[in-house]
Enzyme design. Sequence first.
Site, PDB file in Angstrom:
ATOM      1  N   HIS A 174       0.835  -1.196   0.000  1.00 18.40           N
ATOM      2  CA  HIS A 174       0.000   0.000   0.000  1.00 18.40           C
ATOM      3  C   HIS A 174       0.870   1.246   0.000  1.00 18.40           C
ATOM      4  CE1 HIS A 174       0.689  -0.859   4.289  1.00 18.40           C
ATOM      5  NE2 HIS A 174       0.442   0.419   4.552  1.00 18.40           N
ATOM      6  N   HIS A 214       0.753   5.379   0.941  1.00 21.96           N
ATOM      7  CA  HIS A 214       0.092   6.478   1.632  1.00 21.96           C
ATOM      8  C   HIS A 214       0.213   7.715   0.752  1.00 21.96           C
ATOM      9  CE1 HIS A 214      -0.051   4.607   5.721  1.00 21.96           C
ATOM     10  NE2 HIS A 214       0.929   3.883   5.197  1.00 21.96           N
TER      11      HIS A 214
END
Length: 140
Positions: free
Chosen positions: A103, A105
């Site tokens: 992932h 940010h």
Amino acid sequence: MTSYDQSNIFARIIRGEISAHKVYEDGDVLVMMDIFSQSRGHVLVIPKAASRNLLDAAPATLANVLTTVQRVARAAEAAFSADGIRVQQFNEAPAGQTVFHLHFHVIPIYANVELGRHAGLKADDAELAADAKAIAAQLD
């Protein structure tokens, strides 16, 4: 490297087992608000493909995710008149990774405003929902 864990929270969100404040979704990528936001408009961009992190992701997965990271960064900057955008990505626990699903940010930065601590306080659900809508509107 440790193998991918299908029970991680992001895999469960992708499967619809846990709800999230979704900003955008297609067949390959999910964008959602970070419930432990460091600033207003902080989102997570995750591939739907099972990847523990950057080190084991397929090149095609990375290409899809990074294209979306750029698009979402522009949308978040526009939605909140941010002064800048920070993109962060962690690989393995010693580097700060806490959820072992790849992932990114995307964190809007505002001049003279300090960021909250990573994985600090849970954000207000109503604010997250409103922020998700504001970013999604900029994606159209």
